[in-house]
Design an enzyme around this catalytic site. Sequence first.
Site, PDB file in Angstrom:
ATOM      1  N   ALA A  21      62.630  38.991   7.432  1.00  0.00           N
ATOM      2  CA  ALA A  21      62.195  37.571   6.897  1.00  0.00           C
ATOM      3  C   ALA A  21      62.646  37.041   7.380  1.00  0.00           C
ATOM      4  O   ALA A  21      61.760  35.809   7.878  1.00  0.00           O
ATOM      5  CB  ALA A  21      62.249  37.342   5.125  1.00  0.00           C
ATOM      6  N   ASN A  22      64.152  37.350   7.202  1.00  0.00           N
ATOM      7  CA  ASN A  22      64.172  35.699   8.573  1.00  0.00           C
ATOM      8  C   ASN A  22      63.488  34.993  10.142  1.00  0.00           C
ATOM      9  O   ASN A  22      63.240  34.723  10.205  1.00  0.00           O
ATOM     10  CB  ASN A  22      66.117  36.008   9.437  1.00  0.00           C
TER      11      ASN A  22
ATOM     12  N   GLY B 104      71.428  35.567  14.398  1.00  0.00           N
ATOM     13  CA  GLY B 104      70.600  36.103  15.521  1.00  0.00           C
ATOM     14  C   GLY B 104      69.504  36.563  15.240  1.00  0.00           C
ATOM     15  O   GLY B 104      68.756  36.662  16.512  1.00  0.00           O
ATOM     16  N   ASP B 105      69.476  36.178  13.871  1.00  0.00           N
ATOM     17  CA  ASP B 105      67.568  36.342  13.039  1.00  0.00           C
ATOM     18  C   ASP B 105      66.726  35.418  13.776  1.00  0.00           C
ATOM     19  O   ASP B 105      65.774  35.456  14.520  1.00  0.00           O
ATOM     20  CB  ASP B 105      67.472  36.836  11.830  1.00  0.00           C
TER      21      ASP B 105
ATOM     22  N   SER C 283      70.712  26.794  13.514  1.00  0.00           N
ATOM     23  CA  SER C 283      71.059  27.171  12.821  1.00  0.00           C
ATOM     24  C   SER C 283      72.346  27.303  12.052  1.00  0.00           C
ATOM     25  O   SER C 283      72.170  27.080  11.455  1.00  0.00           O
ATOM     26  CB  SER C 283      69.982  28.725  13.127  1.00  0.00           C
TER      27      SER C 283
END
Length: 288
Positions: free
Chosen positions: A40-41, A239-240, A270
């Site tokens: 989802a990320n 990382g996502d 982020s």
Amino acid sequence: MLTVIGSINMDLVTLTNINPSMGETVMGESFLTIPGGKGANQAVAAAKLGADVKMIGKVGDDLFGKEYMEYFQRQNINVEKISVEKGEKTGIASITVYQNDNKIIVVPGANHLITPEVIDSYKEDILQSSWLLLQLEIPLAAVERALEIAKSGNVKVILNPAPFHHIPEHWLEKITYLTPNEYEAEQLLNVYSNEQIANMVREKLVITKGDEGAEFFNEGKIVHIPAMKVEAVDTTGAGDTFNGALAVALSEGNTLEQAVAFAIKAAGISVTKLGAQSGMPTREEISE
């Protein structure tokens, strides 16, 4: 169309200024429920950057599942291929944030119901994709089937090998890019004794290195792209964000070097905000 197959979790985040020892109880600073899960990320990261994103996954028929479906729709993510499983719980991740770093325990819930047979039912969606993003928070047999389908239709694949598992050799020819962090990359390379296989792995690696940026191999030579200097608040989901942004940039025809530079900027922004998805930047934020 970017397609993401992977985990959908609700993050249960505790902020603390004391790191408790085993058996110790301390008072935390605050508690939040934030949409998360590596799959989802990545979907949200790509959607926030303007990509046309389809998410394939499962949630439970609980409050978290309902909340997540509504949230995805607000993010302009196609949810037609997300199934709500009766009697199941949505996956959760219990996250403790201490001194701007985190510890995470994941309980998969409905994510573990993603089987190869489920993946087969989404074959046409995979084949219609420009890029497919995968991670390892769903059963490995399902990841393997997705790779097989993508390979059959020449769909390009980014596989983020996290949480870390050994990558079988027969997966490698089906993967366009592997995106481990530096510790995962070391473990990946250590298991391949065959030099020819190890060299093939290196040419597929895009290694994230936190505040040092990222690097990849070009004809055996390391290309390093430095990170931007920021004040980190929460590294969850960085990382996502990198993976989602990398897929967006590559899908727009950028070179790997250009795409990695773009993804590093997205990941850097982020970490300046709390929460995996809430900190993910828009295209305008990256341009600024």
